[in-house]
Design a protein around this motif. Structure first.
Motif, PDB file in Angstrom:
ATOM      1  N   THR A 167       9.140  -0.601 -24.056  1.00 12.04           N
ATOM      2  CA  THR A 167       7.894  -0.393 -23.332  1.00 12.04           C
ATOM      3  C   THR A 167       8.165  -0.444 -21.834  1.00 12.04           C
ATOM      4  O   THR A 167       8.769  -1.396 -21.353  1.00 12.04           O
ATOM      5  CB  THR A 167       6.868  -1.467 -23.700  1.00 12.04           C
ATOM      6  N   PRO A 168       7.780   0.575 -21.092  1.00 15.85           N
ATOM      7  CA  PRO A 168       8.092   0.584 -19.652  1.00 15.85           C
ATOM      8  C   PRO A 168       7.297  -0.477 -18.908  1.00 15.85           C
ATOM      9  O   PRO A 168       6.204  -0.860 -19.290  1.00 15.85           O
ATOM     10  CB  PRO A 168       7.683   1.999 -19.212  1.00 15.85           C
ATOM     11  N   ASP A 169       7.895  -0.954 -17.837  1.00 13.04           N
ATOM     12  CA  ASP A 169       7.235  -1.897 -16.948  1.00 13.04           C
ATOM     13  C   ASP A 169       6.547  -1.098 -15.845  1.00 13.04           C
ATOM     14  O   ASP A 169       7.204  -0.403 -15.066  1.00 13.04           O
ATOM     15  CB  ASP A 169       8.242  -2.872 -16.347  1.00 13.04           C
ATOM     16  N   LEU A 170       5.232  -1.179 -15.806  1.00 13.74           N
ATOM     17  CA  LEU A 170       4.460  -0.394 -14.857  1.00 13.74           C
ATOM     18  C   LEU A 170       4.405  -1.083 -13.503  1.00 13.74           C
ATOM     19  O   LEU A 170       4.437  -2.304 -13.400  1.00 13.74           O
ATOM     20  CB  LEU A 170       3.046  -0.177 -15.384  1.00 13.74           C
ATOM     21  N   ARG A 171       4.294  -0.270 -12.466  1.00  6.43           N
ATOM     22  CA  ARG A 171       4.162  -0.761 -11.101  1.00  6.43           C
ATOM     23  C   ARG A 171       3.161   0.138 -10.395  1.00  6.43           C
ATOM     24  O   ARG A 171       3.423   1.320 -10.186  1.00  6.43           O
ATOM     25  CB  ARG A 171       5.509  -0.745 -10.385  1.00  6.43           C
ATOM     26  N   ALA A 172       2.024  -0.426 -10.067  1.00  5.93           N
ATOM     27  CA  ALA A 172       0.946   0.330  -9.433  1.00  5.93           C
ATOM     28  C   ALA A 172       0.952   0.069  -7.933  1.00  5.93           C
ATOM     29  O   ALA A 172       1.110  -1.067  -7.492  1.00  5.93           O
ATOM     30  CB  ALA A 172      -0.409  -0.043 -10.031  1.00  5.93           C
ATOM     31  N   ILE A 173       0.769   1.146  -7.171  1.00 10.67           N
ATOM     32  CA  ILE A 173       0.696   1.073  -5.718  1.00 10.67           C
ATOM     33  C   ILE A 173      -0.669   1.593  -5.284  1.00 10.67           C
ATOM     34  O   ILE A 173      -1.121   2.639  -5.753  1.00 10.67           O
ATOM     35  CB  ILE A 173       1.807   1.903  -5.047  1.00 10.67           C
ATOM     36  N   GLY A 174      -1.318   0.861  -4.416  1.00  9.77           N
ATOM     37  CA  GLY A 174      -2.614   1.267  -3.884  1.00  9.77           C
ATOM     38  C   GLY A 174      -2.712   0.898  -2.414  1.00  9.77           C
ATOM     39  O   GLY A 174      -1.805   0.302  -1.830  1.00  9.77           O
ATOM     40  N   VAL A 175      -3.835   1.245  -1.829  1.00  9.41           N
ATOM     41  CA  VAL A 175      -4.123   0.931  -0.431  1.00  9.41           C
ATOM     42  C   VAL A 175      -5.487   0.255  -0.381  1.00  9.41           C
ATOM     43  O   VAL A 175      -6.480   0.829  -0.852  1.00  9.41           O
ATOM     44  CB  VAL A 175      -4.108   2.184   0.459  1.00  9.41           C
ATOM     45  N   LEU A 176      -5.526  -0.953   0.151  1.00 11.19           N
ATOM     46  CA  LEU A 176      -6.794  -1.640   0.359  1.00 11.19           C
ATOM     47  C   LEU A 176      -7.313  -1.272   1.738  1.00 11.19           C
ATOM     48  O   LEU A 176      -6.605  -1.426   2.741  1.00 11.19           O
ATOM     49  CB  LEU A 176      -6.630  -3.149   0.252  1.00 11.19           C
ATOM     50  N   GLU A 177      -8.539  -0.789   1.787  1.00 13.56           N
ATOM     51  CA  GLU A 177      -9.193  -0.436   3.042  1.00 13.56           C
ATOM     52  C   GLU A 177     -10.397  -1.352   3.221  1.00 13.56           C
ATOM     53  O   GLU A 177     -11.183  -1.538   2.290  1.00 13.56           O
ATOM     54  CB  GLU A 177      -9.625   1.031   3.030  1.00 13.56           C
ATOM     55  N   TRP A 178     -10.531  -1.906   4.417  1.00 16.09           N
ATOM     56  CA  TRP A 178     -11.617  -2.858   4.651  1.00 16.09           C
ATOM     57  C   TRP A 178     -12.017  -2.842   6.111  1.00 16.09           C
ATOM     58  O   TRP A 178     -11.303  -2.334   6.973  1.00 16.09           O
ATOM     59  CB  TRP A 178     -11.185  -4.265   4.235  1.00 16.09           C
ATOM     60  N   THR A 179     -13.179  -3.430   6.350  1.00 20.73           N
ATOM     61  CA  THR A 179     -13.673  -3.687   7.699  1.00 20.73           C
ATOM     62  C   THR A 179     -13.929  -5.177   7.831  1.00 20.73           C
ATOM     63  O   THR A 179     -14.272  -5.855   6.859  1.00 20.73           O
ATOM     64  CB  THR A 179     -14.957  -2.906   7.993  1.00 20.73           C
ATOM     65  N   GLY A 180     -13.796  -5.678   9.041  1.00 15.56           N
ATOM     66  CA  GLY A 180     -13.974  -7.101   9.276  1.00 15.56           C
ATOM     67  C   GLY A 180     -12.640  -7.791   9.483  1.00 15.56           C
ATOM     68  O   GLY A 180     -11.622  -7.152   9.788  1.00 15.56           O
ATOM     69  N   ASP A 181     -12.632  -9.096   9.295  1.00 22.72           N
ATOM     70  CA  ASP A 181     -11.437  -9.899   9.518  1.00 22.72           C
ATOM     71  C   ASP A 181     -10.539  -9.874   8.297  1.00 22.72           C
ATOM     72  O   ASP A 181     -10.998  -9.712   7.157  1.00 22.72           O
ATOM     73  CB  ASP A 181     -11.820 -11.347   9.842  1.00 22.72           C
ATOM     74  N   GLU A 182      -9.253 -10.042   8.548  1.00 22.12           N
ATOM     75  CA  GLU A 182      -8.292 -10.124   7.457  1.00 22.12           C
ATOM     76  C   GLU A 182      -8.527 -11.399   6.662  1.00 22.12           C
ATOM     77  O   GLU A 182      -8.628 -12.491   7.200  1.00 22.12           O
ATOM     78  CB  GLU A 182      -6.865 -10.116   8.027  1.00 22.12           C
ATOM     79  N   GLY A 183      -8.618 -11.268   5.354  1.00 18.63           N
ATOM     80  CA  GLY A 183      -8.910 -12.392   4.482  1.00 18.63           C
ATOM     81  C   GLY A 183     -10.384 -12.609   4.233  1.00 18.63           C
ATOM     82  O   GLY A 183     -10.753 -13.150   3.192  1.00 18.63           O
ATOM     83  N   LYS A 184     -11.240 -12.195   5.173  1.00 15.75           N
ATOM     84  CA  LYS A 184     -12.687 -12.319   5.019  1.00 15.75           C
ATOM     85  C   LYS A 184     -13.341 -11.000   5.427  1.00 15.75           C
ATOM     86  O   LYS A 184     -14.047 -10.929   6.436  1.00 15.75           O
ATOM     87  CB  LYS A 184     -13.227 -13.472   5.860  1.00 15.75           C
ATOM     88  N   PRO A 185     -13.094  -9.938   4.655  1.00 18.57           N
ATOM     89  CA  PRO A 185     -13.636  -8.635   5.044  1.00 18.57           C
ATOM     90  C   PRO A 185     -15.138  -8.556   4.794  1.00 18.57           C
ATOM     91  O   PRO A 185     -15.694  -9.273   3.962  1.00 18.57           O
ATOM     92  CB  PRO A 185     -12.868  -7.661   4.151  1.00 18.57           C
ATOM     93  N   LYS A 186     -15.767  -7.657   5.523  1.00 18.12           N
ATOM     94  CA  LYS A 186     -17.189  -7.383   5.315  1.00 18.12           C
ATOM     95  C   LYS A 186     -17.385  -6.383   4.188  1.00 18.12           C
ATOM     96  O   LYS A 186     -18.261  -6.552   3.348  1.00 18.12           O
ATOM     97  CB  LYS A 186     -17.810  -6.866   6.603  1.00 18.12           C
ATOM     98  N   THR A 187     -16.615  -5.312   4.195  1.00 24.08           N
ATOM     99  CA  THR A 187     -16.647  -4.299   3.142  1.00 24.08           C
ATOM    100  C   THR A 187     -15.211  -3.977   2.762  1.00 24.08           C
ATOM    101  O   THR A 187     -14.284  -4.172   3.552  1.00 24.08           O
ATOM    102  CB  THR A 187     -17.356  -3.023   3.613  1.00 24.08           C
ATOM    103  N   SER A 188     -15.010  -3.486   1.549  1.00 19.27           N
ATOM    104  CA  SER A 188     -13.652  -3.186   1.097  1.00 19.27           C
ATOM    105  C   SER A 188     -13.702  -2.201  -0.056  1.00 19.27           C
ATOM    106  O   SER A 188     -14.736  -2.029  -0.718  1.00 19.27           O
ATOM    107  CB  SER A 188     -12.914  -4.457   0.664  1.00 19.27           C
ATOM    108  N   ARG A 189     -12.552  -1.577  -0.305  1.00 13.33           N
ATOM    109  CA  ARG A 189     -12.331  -0.729  -1.472  1.00 13.33           C
ATOM    110  C   ARG A 189     -10.830  -0.574  -1.648  1.00 13.33           C
ATOM    111  O   ARG A 189     -10.066  -0.642  -0.683  1.00 13.33           O
ATOM    112  CB  ARG A 189     -12.993   0.649  -1.304  1.00 13.33           C
TER     113      ARG A 189
END
Length: 474
Positions: free
Chosen positions: A42-64
């Motif tokens: 069974t292959p070992d999966l590795r997913a890569i994404g990009v988190l986009e947010w507004t506000g402070d790092e660690g305490k964002p106001k909005t994110s996706r």
């Protein structure tokens, strides 16, 4: 092993690997008589994404979270469509991503649910801090009286306040004994309890004068005799409200909706507000979810001579201005020749400015040397702007050797999108970093991975295009 190894279990518990096992079982079921694959296949999966947010790092106001790719052990798959049912596997509920900047973890992001924005799947969830190891407090050694810590001879000591040999209590007998240990727990009789056979308070009954009939619930103790540490049951606010309405609690309909004041109880998912569009203050970070743990690999490059970085940056700025068609104004010719023997020469004019300049230097593999990325634009109105992105490495003579040059303008962005660097990321789990770029046009955008190897910058993966609305000024 780094701190990521200690967090290997949190990704193994995600549905990313579990859903892949389910997919492999379903695929085998399509062929009767085929032997089920072993777990090691069974292959070992590795997913890569990009988190986009507004506000402070660690305490964002909005994110996706935007899925980029899923590495299945053989090839890079499009994370936006890979095993979609209907949401892609990379955005399955409870999948946890580790957020990175320059190869170092900065937090965790748990996917709660997914949705589509203008045809693109995105994930919504919550940003969590990295787990920290609890500091262990050293227990103070108990040193008994008469004990020599430098003596290796074992000595038996009697505890303070221990019982005598005849089993009698030294505190209750008339014999003298050692003083009780102040730290020793002691059982105390509750105040107001019945300690003797004869009670000073007469028993009350239903026939006694002044008494009232009561139900099976005993009457509460008086305030003077109550133990301050004894837990007390309080009637809930909702029950009091129902009783005030004249309804009996036992006859209340359990399915009857109730309106409660105050904030929600938190039964729903803790999800940050969704990020819409591409605002000017949007920030980006690489997100990785893997079934295995990998050692941390920072991508920063350390120059042997710190002055070399400034020289390389100035040399790449010259190349960028030439690519953008920015020419320095000619030097002013003095009208009168100075007769002073030590007159200072006229300084050269300042070069045209580069707006939104970003310069990063990476070491994409141990011992691979420096890989430099510079991006900038011209200082012009939106309809007349030009953009440039350079990927270069130092040559044998200490000059930047350009491996990739991306030049475009506002009128050709959909045909030649401008390249915006996100960060370096190990997409193939081979301990070598790739450069992740956002390809942003006028009405659509994509993400692409570039591998820098042997003096070339090759595009190894690009996502499908998706239409987006670019905010004015972006």
């Amino acid at each position: 092993m780094s701190s990521r190894a200690s967090k290997a279990s949190f990704i193994r518990q995600t549905s990313l690997a579990a859903a892949m096992l389910l997919a492999a079982t379903a695929a085998c079921a399509q062929y009767p008589g085929q032997v089920t694959k072993k777990s090691k296949d069974t292959p070992d999966l590795r997913a890569i994404g990009v988190l986009e947010w507004t506000g402070d790092e660690g305490k964002p106001k909005t994110s996706r979270l935007v899925p980029i790719t899923v590495y299945d052990g053989q090839a890079l798959q499009d994370g936006n469509v890979y095993l979609a049912r209907p949401e892609p596997l990379a955005l399955a509920a409870e999948v946890e991503y580790e957020l990175e900047q320059n190869g170092m973890p900065i937090g965790l992001y748990d996917i709660k649910h997914a949705g589509q924005e203008q045809g693109l799947w995105v994930g919504y969830g919550a940003w969590k801090p990295l787990p920290s190891a609890k500091a262990t407090t050293a227990r103070k050694p108990v040193v008994d009286e008469g004990f020599d810590p430098n003596d290796d001879k074992p000595v038996l000591h009697r505890k303070h306040g221990s019982d005598s040999g005849n089993g009698s209590d030294s505190g209750s007998s008339g014999q003298s004994g050692p003083a009780p240990d102040p730290d020793r727990p002691t059982l105390h009789k509750k105040s107001g309890s019945d300690s003797s056979t004869a009670s000073t308070t007469p028993a009350s009954g239903p026939d006694q004068p002044g008494s009232q009939k009561s139900d099976s619930t005993p009457a509460p103790a008086s305030a003077g005799n109550s133990d301050p540490d004894r837990p007390v049951l309080h009637k809930s606010t909702q029950a009091s409200a129902d009783s005030s309405d004249g309804e009996h609690l036992g006859s209340t309909d359990p399915d009857r909706p109730r309106l409660l004041r105050g904030k929600p109880t938190g039964n729903g998912p803790d999800v940050l507000p969704s990020l819409m569009g591409l605002p000017a203050d949007m920030q980006q970070a690489v997100a990785i979810s893997d079934a295995k743990s990998h050692p941390e690999h920072p991508w920063s490059y350390t120059w042997a001579n710190p002055e070399d970085e400034g020289k390389m940056k100035e040399a790449m700025e010259v190349i960028a201005r030439q690519a953008l068609g920015l020419k320095a104004p000619p030097a002013a010719t003095p009208r009168h020749t100075s007769t002073k023997p030590h007159a200072k020469p006229t300084p050269p004019p300042a070069p045209p400015p580069l707006v939104d300049e970003r310069f990063r230097v990476f070491e994409l593999a141990y011992g691979s040397g420096a890989t430099m990325v510079l991006s900038a634009r011209t200082d012009a109105p939106l309809a007349e702007r030009k953009y440039v992105t350079l990927i270069a490495q130092p040559d044998l003579y200490g000059n930047p050797l350009v491996l990739l040059k991306n030049v475009t303008d506002a009128s050709r962005l959909d045909d030649i999108p401008r390249m915006r660097l996100v960060d370096a990321v190990d997409a193939l789990a081979d301990n070598r970093g790739e450069l992740l770029f956002e390809l942003r046009g006028t009405t659509q955008r994509q993400f692409a991975l570039y591998r820098v190897l042997r003096g070339t910058a090759e595009k190894i993966f690009v996502t499908g295009g998706v239409e987006v609305g670019i905010a004015p000024g972006e």
